[in-house]
Every structure is written in C-alpha cells, then in structure tokens.
Motif scaffolding. Structure first.
Motif, PDB file in Angstrom:
ATOM      1  N   LYS A  75       0.635  -1.206  -0.023  1.00 35.57           N
ATOM      2  CA  LYS A  75       0.063   0.039  -0.038  1.00 35.57           C
ATOM      3  C   LYS A  75       0.982   1.224  -0.104  1.00 35.57           C
ATOM      4  N   SER A  76       1.276   1.828  -1.137  1.00 36.67           N
ATOM      5  CA  SER A  76       1.919   3.069  -1.037  1.00 36.67           C
ATOM      6  C   SER A  76       1.197   4.350  -0.881  1.00 36.67           C
ATOM      7  N   GLN A  77       2.111   5.133  -0.018  1.00 37.86           N
ATOM      8  CA  GLN A  77       1.239   6.269   0.308  1.00 37.86           C
ATOM      9  C   GLN A  77       2.127   7.504   0.124  1.00 37.86           C
ATOM     10  N   HIS A  78       1.288   8.541   0.034  1.00 39.27           N
ATOM     11  CA  HIS A  78       2.111   9.748  -0.283  1.00 39.27           C
ATOM     12  C   HIS A  78       1.541  11.075   0.242  1.00 39.27           C
ATOM     13  N   MET A  79       2.556  11.889   0.472  1.00 40.38           N
ATOM     14  CA  MET A  79       2.048  13.348   0.895  1.00 40.38           C
ATOM     15  C   MET A  79       1.282  13.820  -0.456  1.00 40.38           C
ATOM     16  N   MET A  80       0.316  14.615  -0.190  1.00 39.92           N
ATOM     17  CA  MET A  80      -0.494  15.036  -1.197  1.00 39.92           C
ATOM     18  C   MET A  80       0.085  16.325  -1.933  1.00 39.92           C
ATOM     19  N   PHE A  81      -0.338  16.599  -2.929  1.00 36.91           N
ATOM     20  CA  PHE A  81       0.289  17.981  -3.532  1.00 36.91           C
ATOM     21  C   PHE A  81      -0.114  19.131  -2.627  1.00 36.91           C
TER      22      PHE A  81
END
Length: 235
Positions: A75-81
């Motif tokens: 489950k890859s997670q990212h900081m939003m734009f």
C-alpha cells in the motif's frame, strides 16, 4: 602539488525560504488559495520537516511525495500535492475552539496545519510505522495538540466524536454514513470521493441533525485511503 590550485567541493545549501515562497506564489495562489491566514500558515509550518530527509529538496515541488518506511508494503502512501493540502485547509477553516478528526496521518504535515488553528486534532493512521514517525515529527516540531492513533479509520473514529471538522486525506469510492454521524451540526467535512482517474474533492457541511450541504471544490486524483473496511454509503 606546487603551482596547483586545488578546488574544494562546494556544498550548496538549499534556500528553503525561497523555495517556500515560490511554492506559495507559483502553485498555491494560482489554485485559488487566497486566504491570507492560510498563506501565512504555509510559511509558519515547515513542510520540509515532514518530508523524508533524502527528499527535502523536493518538499516544495508540485508532486505527491512517497512516504517510505510504511509497514504495509503493498500500500504505497504519499504526501498530497501542496496545492491540494492548501485548498482543503482553506475550505475547512478550523477555529481555535474546534476539535478535528483527520483520517490518514501520513507524514503528519496536514495534521500540523490543521492543529495550528484548532483546539485538538485526532489523527488516525492505519500504518503503524507511519503513525509512530508522524507523532515523533509532530512533537519534534512543537505540535502538542495532535494525537496520532494507529487504527483503521475507514468509518471514522467514534471514540472522540462528534467533531467540528473532519479531513479525510485519502480517496473513498463512497462516503460512509458513519462520518456524517460523527460531524457536529455546523461542522465541515472534506473528502475525495469517486473512482480513478477522476475524483471530486468535496466539502460537506452539516446544516442540521438530518440535513447536509455538499459543495464540489475541484477535480483531482489522490491515493485511496488505506483501510480494511469497505465504504458503504453514497452521499
């Protein structure tokens, strides 16, 4: 060697304040974030402190930054734009007396933004490693009114309900009724709802015990909320 002019390597320090200024002026303002209080807050809360050290040079770029170290490998997670974070913050407009629920702590940056103008933020993170890292980062940056809880937030967090503000930092196909039930009358909820590749960022205000007002803010695409429970209610 005699007669040799030796050139030592030069370490170029990144100008974070200039990069922050450029982010605000070139990304945030053009995306209709004109609330001066929000713009000032983006200067105060240091985004680079919530970005993995190896990626700090990218802290102010118009990209979703991946968050390494997650315990859930698939489950890859990212900081939003940054522009998306700013638009959501502007729409929710938390106040000093208000209690906030955030679903999807990630790096802790959005929680820090929400906490600055809120009484208290309860932030739910499904990934244990991210939850622990975010809490440490928040404390290291002097943010003491955020409680990070390692739990499944697919249906909100009833333990501290009801809330004045709810921010769901991952996409949902549908919005569960539980979130609406946990919102105070007069409260605001921001969510990303729909199917990839087109999702709608929405602002929902609870007008009364039985009525809700929905405003479509903008179209975007963000990663789906990491949780185990399926969504079950269409707003």
């Amino acid at each position: 060697m005699p007669g040799c002019v030796c050139l030592l390597p030069t370490v170029i320090e990144m100008n974070y304040e200039q990069a922050r200024f450029n982010m605000i002026e070139q990304q945030i303002r053009p995306w209709d974030v004109l609330d001066q209080e929000v713009l000032n807050l983006l200067k105060l809360v240091k985004r680079e402190e919530f970005v993995p050290t190896a990626q700090r040079a990218l802290a102010f770029t118009d990209v979703e930054l991946p968050l390494p170290g997650a315990a859930i490998a698939d489950k890859s997670q990212h900081m939003m734009f940054p522009r998306v974070e700013a638009r959501i913050l502007q729409a929710l407009a938390p106040k000093k007396h208000e209690n906030v629920l955030e679903i999807g702590t990630g790096s802790g940056y959005m929680a820090a933004l929400l906490a600055y103008n809120a009484h208290h933020v309860t932030s739910i993170e499904f990934d244990a490693n991210l939850a622990q890292a975010a809490q440490q980062t928040l404390r290291a940056n002097g943010v003491t009114n955020v409680e990070v809880v390692n739990a499944d937030g697919a249906h909100g967090w009833s333990a501290a309900a009801p809330y004045d503000v709810i921010a769901i930092s991952g996409a949902l196909v549908d919005l569960p009724q539980a979130f609406l039930d946990q919102l105070k009358v007069g409260g605001r909820l921001a969510a990303f709802i729909g199917g990839s590749p087109v999702m709608e960022a929405v602002l929902i205000t609870r007008v009364s015990e039985t009525e809700y007002r929905r405003e479509n803010l903008f179209e975007t695409q963000v990663a789906y909320l990491v949780a185990t429970k399926p969504s079950s209610f269409k707003f």
